[in-house]
Design an enzyme around this catalytic site. Structure first.
Site, PDB file in Angstrom:
ATOM      1  N   HIS B 243       0.845  -1.193   0.000  1.00 25.72           N
ATOM      2  CA  HIS B 243       0.000   0.000   0.000  1.00 25.72           C
ATOM      3  C   HIS B 243       0.879   1.241   0.000  1.00 25.72           C
ATOM      4  O   HIS B 243       1.564   1.526   0.977  1.00 25.72           O
ATOM      5  CB  HIS B 243      -0.891   0.003   1.256  1.00 25.72           C
ATOM      6  N   HIS B 412     -12.336   0.742  -0.093  1.00 21.11           N
ATOM      7  CA  HIS B 412     -10.886   0.591  -0.292  1.00 21.11           C
ATOM      8  C   HIS B 412     -10.158  -0.009   0.900  1.00 21.11           C
ATOM      9  O   HIS B 412      -9.047  -0.498   0.771  1.00 21.11           O
ATOM     10  CB  HIS B 412     -10.249   1.932  -0.634  1.00 21.11           C
TER      11      HIS B 412
END
Lengths: 140, 489
Positions: B243, B412
């Protein structure tokens, strides 16, 4: 007078603070200190890298944003953080800054969080109880 | 408008699908189960209402089950704007343009990786630069001498630059949203300050909620789809989740254009509910310039995740003394969650070009979508949902229903419930590290405070958050993944 307070019930993913000052210069200096303290957990750093810069804008709010952005540019581009800062703001919204910075490598054991950017969210400079204050939300 | 009034106007029109009365140009739609819906903060509705009043917004001001307070708009929000009549807003996209998730599979099982997890995580921590002021390591020699021409190529070519330099394969490209390049990027629209910040940070993870995690499969909800994606093909298969985003390059581009758009708004006498929502007409020069600059940051971000993938592959080779092919280190998918992109969608039965702003929200196309290729045509687009390091993450896939209802968009992440400042007060660092150790999760971080801010208690229950979207038929669960090792900046 506190230099700034961190707000624990706001900015869920980020960090918000209110900076205070007896005048505009001091409020800007305290906002800069808040940005430093949010990133680095070491109080007594004087810094030995001389820094000078100038930023201009058309309002105090946008000047504060540009000023913090400049501090973040030093962090990302020159790898310098700024614990000690003096500002002198002129009536035409030009800010002259003289400061002492410290190389990030010297402070790597004291990192807390990286500040990505300063947002415009609810950013408003106010006069209250004889002080100037501004709420600032930083993107972390 | 009174927030309580808005809250009480919501009706559940389908399972986990809540529609408000009109709060501006459109109503708000929330995808969440009853429990999550009840706990959504009032300020989230306030921010979604501000967005619902923006010109040219179509359908709804959408909130997903991970929604929480952001700046300008909530995180976990999506708004689609008519390309002819609508706007584009750098403040909505936010500072971390194309912050996104990448999932990498391996041929390795937990039995093989677990005994070496400390060595692997230590090696990754050494090789993948993380934290404030981190610089790229020697594994990508180009990064030592990046000049303006290189930055131009990276910005405009995206993943094709990485292929040319040998850091990506054509196979990698096929598993990245937009195949790793937004073609309308134009480097001349990017400031010198953005280039200065970007040059120093390419190939680095960053800090905050950015991480690199070694995980294993805990639960398989759809073996057919998982197998088609080459997942759950061996028992306790190990995967890697990443990420990160566009680093200082994107942050500076966003700051530059928010400042420029505020001037545009002043000139055009536009009153903003929140200055962070500064916008310009999509078809104006300002709007188009931002689109082109934003695309540069998006491409930079695809390259950033690719260079980190290269570093991950090297760390695995070093630790396990095997070749990349033997270990099967292949990208499952790479997907953005902070963007504004032009996409074709059906509005009132007609094909329309929309400027889809996703803020903490993921593209979520269903099977047969023309943007998908290969096996993804039958599985639907993979959606990577990053959770906290304590509670795990999910792999889901998009649905046709999502394309029709939410312009192909879903959640998300798990969504925060607690501010970073509060987390520092509430979560005890040593206790957290001990608990992670007890769970068999080995963590390396540059900052204990950074770790505390990302503790599981600061996040919503990811199972509920993901189930909310699954039960609404928007994104369907494929795998639950749990960490065995994690690196944080």
């Amino acid at each position: 007078m506190e230099r700034y307070i961190l707000l624990k019930d706001e900015a869920t993913a980020d960090i918000a603070f209110i900076a205070y000052g007896k005048n505009m210069n001091q409020m800007f200096e305290n906002a800069a200190r808040a940005v430093y303290d949010i990133m680095i957990n070491k109080n007594k750093v004087k810094g030995d890298i001389p820094i000078k810069f100038k930023v201009s804008s058309d309002s105090f709010e946008s000047l504060l944003v540009k000023f913090i952005n400049k501090i973040l540019l030093y962090k990302d581009y020159k790898h310098i953080v700024i614990p000690m800062i003096n500002v002198n703001i002129k009536e035409d919204y030009t800010l002259y800054c003289t400061a002492k910075g410290e190389k990030l490598t010297k402070l790597k054991d004291y990192f807390i969080a990286d500040v990505k950017a300063v947002t415009m969210h609810e950013l408003k400079i106010k006069k209250r109880k004889g002080l100037i204050e501004c709420k600032v939300v930083l993107d972390i | 408008m009174d927030i309580q009034d808005i809250r009480s106007s919501f009706k559940e029109t389908y399972k986990n699908t809540w529609d408000s009365k009109s709060v501006g140009n459109v109503p708000i739609r929330v995808y969440a189960n009853k429990d999550i819906f009840k706990k959504i903060e009032g300020d989230v509705f306030k921010q979604a209402t501000n967005a619902a009043n923006l010109p040219g917004i179509i359908g709804y001001s959408y909130l997903f089950s991970d929604a929480h307070i952001g700046y300008g708009v909530p995180v976990g929000w999506m708004g689609a704007f008519d390309a002819a009549e609508g706007i584009i807003s750098p403040g909505i996209v936010g500072f971390d343009i194309n912050c996104g998730m990448r999932l990498i599979r391996t041929n390795m099982s937990l039995n093989e990786v677990k005994p070496k997890i400390k060595e692997l995580i230590d090696t990754l921590f050494k090789i993948v630069p993380a934290g404030v002021g981190s610089k790229s390591t020697g594994l990508v020699p180009e990064l030592k001498h990046l000049n303006n021409n290189d930055m131009n190529s990276i910005s405009e070519e995206g993943i094709d630059w990485a292929i040319r330099k040998g850091y990506a394969t054509k196979k990698d490209k096929e598993r990245i949203e937009e195949r790793g390049v937004l073609k309308y990027a134009e480097f001349s629209k990017v400031s010198k300050d953005a280039v200065k910040r970007g040059k120093e940070q390419l190939g680095t993870l960053g800090s905050g909620n950015h991480y690199l995690e070694v995980q294993t499969i805990k639960e398989d909800f759809n073996k057919d789809v998982a197998n088609k994606l080459d997942l759950d093909t061996i028992k306790n298969q190990v995967v890697i989740m990443l990420h990160t985003g566009s680093r200082g390059f994107g942050h500076q581009i966003a700051s530059d254009y928010i400042s420029r758009f505020l001037k545009y708004d002043e000139k055009n006498k536009i009153n903003l509910d929140d200055k962070q929502l500064a916008y310009a007409s999509f078809n104006s020069d300002d709007g188009q310039d931002y689109l082109k600059a934003m695309a540069c940051a998006a491409n930079f971000s695809f390259v950033n995740r690719q260079l980190i993938t290269h570093q991950i592959r090297e760390a695995f080779k070093k630790t396990f003394k095997k070749s990349e092919n033997d270990m099967g280190l292949e990208i499952v998918y790479d997907v953005a969650h902070n963007t504004a992109k032009t996409e074709e969608h059906i509005v009132n039965g007609r094909k329309s070009v929309l400027v889809v702003h996703r803020k903490g929200a993921t593209r979520n196309f269903g099977p047969k979508n023309k943007e998908l290729n290969g096996v993804l045509k039958s599985t639907g687009q993979p959606v990577i949902i990053g959770g906290s390091m304590e509670t795990g993450s999910y792999l889901c896939v998009g649905t046709k229903k999502s394309e029709l209802e939410s312009f192909g968009t879903t959640l998300h992440g798990s969504g925060r419930t607690m501010s970073r400042v509060k987390a520092r007060e509430v979560i005890e660092g040593k206790k957290l590290v001990n608990e992670l150790e007890k769970k068999g999760i080995y963590v390396k971080s540059n900052s204990l405070n950074g770790l505390i801010e990302e503790g599981g208690a600061a996040y919503k229950d990811i199972d509920q958050v993901v189930n909310s979207m699954h039960d609404a038929g928007i994104s369907l669960k494929v795998l639950k993944l749990v960490p065995i090792g994690n690196i944080k900046g």
